[in-house]
Motif scaffolding. Structure first.
Motif, PDB file in Angstrom:
ATOM      1  N   ALA A   1     107.328 -41.465 -59.298  1.00  0.00           N
ATOM      2  CA  ALA A   1     106.697 -41.964 -57.546  1.00  0.00           C
ATOM      3  C   ALA A   1     105.407 -42.564 -57.928  1.00  0.00           C
ATOM      4  O   ALA A   1     105.695 -43.556 -56.618  1.00  0.00           O
ATOM      5  CB  ALA A   1     106.907 -40.319 -56.938  1.00  0.00           C
ATOM      6  N   ALA A   2     104.844 -42.460 -58.003  1.00  0.00           N
ATOM      7  CA  ALA A   2     103.120 -43.349 -58.035  1.00  0.00           C
ATOM      8  C   ALA A   2     102.996 -44.477 -58.329  1.00  0.00           C
ATOM      9  O   ALA A   2     102.784 -45.374 -57.800  1.00  0.00           O
ATOM     10  CB  ALA A   2     101.964 -42.510 -59.074  1.00  0.00           C
ATOM     11  N   GLU A   3     104.231 -44.770 -59.626  1.00  0.00           N
ATOM     12  CA  GLU A   3     104.428 -46.092 -59.729  1.00  0.00           C
ATOM     13  C   GLU A   3     105.425 -47.018 -58.941  1.00  0.00           C
ATOM     14  O   GLU A   3     105.182 -48.427 -58.254  1.00  0.00           O
ATOM     15  CB  GLU A   3     105.842 -46.175 -60.677  1.00  0.00           C
ATOM     16  CG  GLU A   3     105.251 -47.806 -62.068  1.00  0.00           C
ATOM     17  CD  GLU A   3     103.969 -48.871 -61.814  1.00  0.00           C
ATOM     18  OE1 GLU A   3     104.877 -49.616 -61.991  1.00  0.00           O
ATOM     19  OE2 GLU A   3     103.668 -47.625 -61.890  1.00  0.00           O
ATOM     20  N   LEU A   4     106.563 -45.867 -57.983  1.00  0.00           N
ATOM     21  CA  LEU A   4     107.119 -46.721 -56.851  1.00  0.00           C
ATOM     22  C   LEU A   4     105.947 -46.836 -55.641  1.00  0.00           C
ATOM     23  O   LEU A   4     106.710 -47.894 -55.210  1.00  0.00           O
ATOM     24  CB  LEU A   4     108.120 -46.270 -56.887  1.00  0.00           C
ATOM     25  CG  LEU A   4     109.685 -45.505 -57.790  1.00  0.00           C
ATOM     26  CD1 LEU A   4     110.578 -45.036 -57.155  1.00  0.00           C
ATOM     27  CD2 LEU A   4     109.901 -46.907 -57.372  1.00  0.00           C
ATOM     28  N   VAL A   5     105.287 -46.284 -55.493  1.00  0.00           N
ATOM     29  CA  VAL A   5     104.280 -46.120 -53.539  1.00  0.00           C
ATOM     30  C   VAL A   5     103.488 -47.422 -54.169  1.00  0.00           C
ATOM     31  O   VAL A   5     103.247 -47.552 -52.820  1.00  0.00           O
ATOM     32  CB  VAL A   5     104.290 -45.374 -53.340  1.00  0.00           C
ATOM     33  CG1 VAL A   5     104.930 -43.799 -52.868  1.00  0.00           C
ATOM     34  CG2 VAL A   5     102.685 -44.257 -54.658  1.00  0.00           C
ATOM     35  N   ARG A   6     103.495 -47.990 -55.662  1.00  0.00           N
ATOM     36  CA  ARG A   6     102.513 -49.029 -55.541  1.00  0.00           C
ATOM     37  C   ARG A   6     102.904 -50.627 -54.950  1.00  0.00           C
ATOM     38  O   ARG A   6     101.871 -51.094 -54.151  1.00  0.00           O
ATOM     39  CB  ARG A   6     101.972 -48.993 -56.916  1.00  0.00           C
ATOM     40  CG  ARG A   6     101.321 -48.717 -57.535  1.00  0.00           C
ATOM     41  CD  ARG A   6     100.277 -48.627 -59.022  1.00  0.00           C
ATOM     42  NE  ARG A   6      99.644 -47.456 -59.899  1.00  0.00           N
ATOM     43  CZ  ARG A   6     100.159 -47.108 -60.285  1.00  0.00           C
ATOM     44  NH1 ARG A   6     101.720 -46.393 -60.939  1.00  0.00           N
ATOM     45  NH2 ARG A   6      99.954 -45.281 -60.853  1.00  0.00           N
ATOM     46  N   HIS A   7     104.051 -50.414 -54.586  1.00  0.00           N
ATOM     47  CA  HIS A   7     104.583 -51.775 -54.332  1.00  0.00           C
ATOM     48  C   HIS A   7     105.791 -51.496 -53.349  1.00  0.00           C
ATOM     49  O   HIS A   7     106.321 -52.037 -52.772  1.00  0.00           O
ATOM     50  CB  HIS A   7     105.565 -52.409 -55.578  1.00  0.00           C
ATOM     51  CG  HIS A   7     105.997 -52.003 -56.555  1.00  0.00           C
ATOM     52  ND1 HIS A   7     107.702 -51.483 -56.228  1.00  0.00           N
ATOM     53  CD2 HIS A   7     105.563 -51.640 -57.232  1.00  0.00           C
ATOM     54  CE1 HIS A   7     107.889 -51.510 -57.223  1.00  0.00           C
ATOM     55  NE2 HIS A   7     107.332 -50.914 -58.102  1.00  0.00           N
TER      56      HIS A   7
ATOM     57  N   VAL B   1      99.645 -34.326 -57.100  1.00  0.00           N
ATOM     58  CA  VAL B   1     100.240 -34.830 -56.325  1.00  0.00           C
ATOM     59  C   VAL B   1      98.404 -35.840 -55.723  1.00  0.00           C
ATOM     60  O   VAL B   1      98.268 -36.595 -55.361  1.00  0.00           O
ATOM     61  CB  VAL B   1     100.301 -34.023 -55.354  1.00  0.00           C
ATOM     62  CG1 VAL B   1     100.472 -34.708 -54.085  1.00  0.00           C
ATOM     63  CG2 VAL B   1     101.795 -33.690 -55.828  1.00  0.00           C
ATOM     64  N   LYS B   2      96.967 -35.195 -55.321  1.00  0.00           N
ATOM     65  CA  LYS B   2      95.963 -34.964 -55.265  1.00  0.00           C
ATOM     66  C   LYS B   2      95.975 -36.618 -56.340  1.00  0.00           C
ATOM     67  O   LYS B   2      95.444 -37.566 -56.047  1.00  0.00           O
ATOM     68  CB  LYS B   2      94.701 -34.827 -55.288  1.00  0.00           C
ATOM     69  CG  LYS B   2      95.379 -33.728 -54.153  1.00  0.00           C
ATOM     70  CD  LYS B   2      94.465 -32.520 -54.358  1.00  0.00           C
ATOM     71  CE  LYS B   2      94.635 -31.568 -52.418  1.00  0.00           C
ATOM     72  NZ  LYS B   2      93.690 -30.357 -52.888  1.00  0.00           N
ATOM     73  N   GLN B   3      95.749 -36.687 -58.065  1.00  0.00           N
ATOM     74  CA  GLN B   3      95.022 -37.016 -58.861  1.00  0.00           C
ATOM     75  C   GLN B   3      96.207 -38.761 -58.400  1.00  0.00           C
ATOM     76  O   GLN B   3      95.498 -39.728 -58.910  1.00  0.00           O
ATOM     77  CB  GLN B   3      95.766 -36.652 -59.891  1.00  0.00           C
ATOM     78  CG  GLN B   3      94.283 -35.669 -60.719  1.00  0.00           C
ATOM     79  CD  GLN B   3      94.986 -34.748 -61.210  1.00  0.00           C
ATOM     80  OE1 GLN B   3      95.622 -34.855 -62.243  1.00  0.00           O
ATOM     81  NE2 GLN B   3      94.226 -34.160 -62.475  1.00  0.00           N
ATOM     82  N   LEU B   4      97.515 -38.352 -58.354  1.00  0.00           N
ATOM     83  CA  LEU B   4      98.089 -39.768 -57.930  1.00  0.00           C
ATOM     84  C   LEU B   4      98.747 -39.848 -56.804  1.00  0.00           C
ATOM     85  O   LEU B   4      98.885 -41.083 -56.473  1.00  0.00           O
ATOM     86  CB  LEU B   4      99.615 -39.190 -58.203  1.00  0.00           C
ATOM     87  CG  LEU B   4      99.533 -39.264 -60.331  1.00  0.00           C
ATOM     88  CD1 LEU B   4     101.424 -38.034 -60.615  1.00  0.00           C
ATOM     89  CD2 LEU B   4      99.463 -39.754 -60.607  1.00  0.00           C
ATOM     90  N   LYS B   5      97.697 -39.341 -55.916  1.00  0.00           N
ATOM     91  CA  LYS B   5      96.795 -40.055 -55.027  1.00  0.00           C
ATOM     92  C   LYS B   5      97.929 -40.096 -53.680  1.00  0.00           C
ATOM     93  O   LYS B   5      99.210 -41.046 -52.866  1.00  0.00           O
ATOM     94  CB  LYS B   5      97.035 -41.791 -54.315  1.00  0.00           C
ATOM     95  CG  LYS B   5      95.775 -41.518 -54.626  1.00  0.00           C
ATOM     96  CD  LYS B   5      94.431 -42.906 -55.231  1.00  0.00           C
ATOM     97  CE  LYS B   5      93.003 -43.300 -55.769  1.00  0.00           C
ATOM     98  NZ  LYS B   5      92.865 -42.421 -56.315  1.00  0.00           N
ATOM     99  N   LEU B   6      99.389 -39.621 -54.140  1.00  0.00           N
ATOM    100  CA  LEU B   6     101.294 -39.089 -53.540  1.00  0.00           C
ATOM    101  C   LEU B   6     101.039 -38.173 -52.622  1.00  0.00           C
ATOM    102  O   LEU B   6     101.839 -37.819 -51.285  1.00  0.00           O
ATOM    103  CB  LEU B   6     101.651 -38.726 -54.202  1.00  0.00           C
ATOM    104  CG  LEU B   6     102.345 -39.585 -55.742  1.00  0.00           C
ATOM    105  CD1 LEU B   6     102.389 -39.031 -57.403  1.00  0.00           C
ATOM    106  CD2 LEU B   6     102.835 -40.506 -54.754  1.00  0.00           C
TER     107      LEU B   6
END
Length: 377
Positions: free
Chosen positions: A220-226, A250-255
């Protein structure tokens, strides 16, 4: 009437427990009587069965080794209930079912149920390893071993677990209950305040290392980058903000602004139908993931890891990625998110057609009942 005595580890919110409930709810009431013993407590599924006027007994064991008091209660129930067929569910339930047959009069036929794949025995806790090996050692005394996945059958037979008959009966689903619903989609999106322009990716399942929630969040973190038009819904026992590990990830990945942690819900049909894409990210030990069949039945395209029978379940209607590989999971999700709404809809319709054709609860119930009739004659 043929009396079936089911012996299961517990009756909480799990895949095996849900399948037992569905089997009993859809059985032929003119031919069979179902009775359930839970080695642990009543649980959510046990309470539901009781409200449906089913006989449910509990041994109230704690996790670990059973007490002599529990064994005595099991002996008394075996003699009191006088089953025509005994059916075990999961490794511990299988051993208890074998014990029931030792206590019961007339040595009734015994069915065991294996509900998970077994990629490596060393992945299991030492006590579970012992229980699995005990299953293998006693399995030659069992009349039928029913697996819910082909890969599971192959893995367990390689370990030496093989009854007089071994067969696969896939999990079944109420395809009328789990069906496409624009109303469910609108209701869930209104509750979560998700605009129509945002795509919703979901992972539904209890919090457990084998489900790999961390890997899902990394993808998910990879997807929200772009991408700013995607959100991620997660639900199941322990999948809420009170879970310190999930909260930390969730917090570490800024999600935090992109993820919904909904915990246990009683509207899984609505949550599933509200998704644009469903994910099974399991890293290991999955046999037949119910969430895949439920999503397919709701016409929701699936991305699954190649664990258990997941690849076979989706067939050519979904996307399969290696387990434990968040970049590949993100890549597969990006491919589906990049499709047009019409393309995803066609993919979802193909998924539902496969679910209706191959995994209806009627087909599953008919297969179990054919096995009961064969053993009872």
């Amino acid at each position: 009437m043929i009396r079936i005595l089911h012996v299961i580890t517990d009756l909480g919110l799990g895949g095996a427990e849900a399948m037992l409930h569905k089997l009993i709810a859809h059985h032929d009431r003119g031919k069979f009587i179902h009775v359930v013993i839970s080695l642990m407590d009543l649980g959510v599924i046990g309470a539901r069965l009781q409200t449906e006027d089913m006989e449910v007994y509990t041994l109230d064991c704690k996790r670990g080794l059973p007490t002599w008091q529990a064994i005595r209660k099991l002996r008394n129930l075996a003699r009191q209930l006088r089953p025509d067929i005994i059916q075990g569910w999961m490794y511990h339930g299988n051993l208890a079912a074998w014990l029931v047959r030792q206590f019961a009069s007339g040595r009734p036929p015994l069915i065991w149920g294996i509900r998970q794949s077994l990629d490596r025995l060393s992945n299991e806790k030492w006590l579970t390893r012992g229980v699995i090996l005990a299953n293998a050692g006693l399995s030659h005394q069992v009349d039928a071993v029913v697996y819910n996945a082909h890969r599971s059958l192959e893995q367990h037979q390689a370990l030496g677990l093989s009854g007089k008959t071994s067969l696969v009966i896939a999990n079944g689903f109420d395809t009328n209950l789990f069906s496409p619903s624009s109303m469910a989609r609108a209701t869930i999106r209104a509750e979560l305040q998700i605009p129509d322009t945002v795509l919703l990716v979901g992972l539904i399942g209890r919090f457990h290392p084998m489900k790999d929630h961390h890997g899902f969040l990394q993808a998910a973190a990879e997807l929200v980058r772009h991408r700013d038009n995607v959100r991620f819904l997660m639900a199941g026992d322990g999948v809420d903000w009170g879970n310190p590990l999930l909260d930390k990830w969730v917090k570490q990945l800024k999600l935090a602004e992109h993820v919904y942690l909904l915990g246990c819900r009683d509207d899984i049909t609505h949550l599933t139908a509200a998704l644009d894409i469903a994910v099974s990210a399991s890293a290991r030990n999955e046999g037949f993931a119910n969430v895949i069949g439920e999503a397919m039945s709701c016409s929701v395209p699936c991305v699954v890891t190649d664990v258990g029978d997941s690849a076979w379940i989706v067939g050519d209607t979904g996307v399969v990625v290696p387990p434990g590989n968040p970049p590949k999971l993100a890549e597969a999700l990006e491919a589906l998110l990049g499709l047009s709404a019409d393309e995803r809809q066609r993919m979802g319709m193909a998924s539902r057609a496969r679910a209706v054709a191959e995994f209806s609860i009627k087909q599953t119930t008919d297969r179990f009942e054919a096995q009961y009739m064969a053993l009872a004659t």
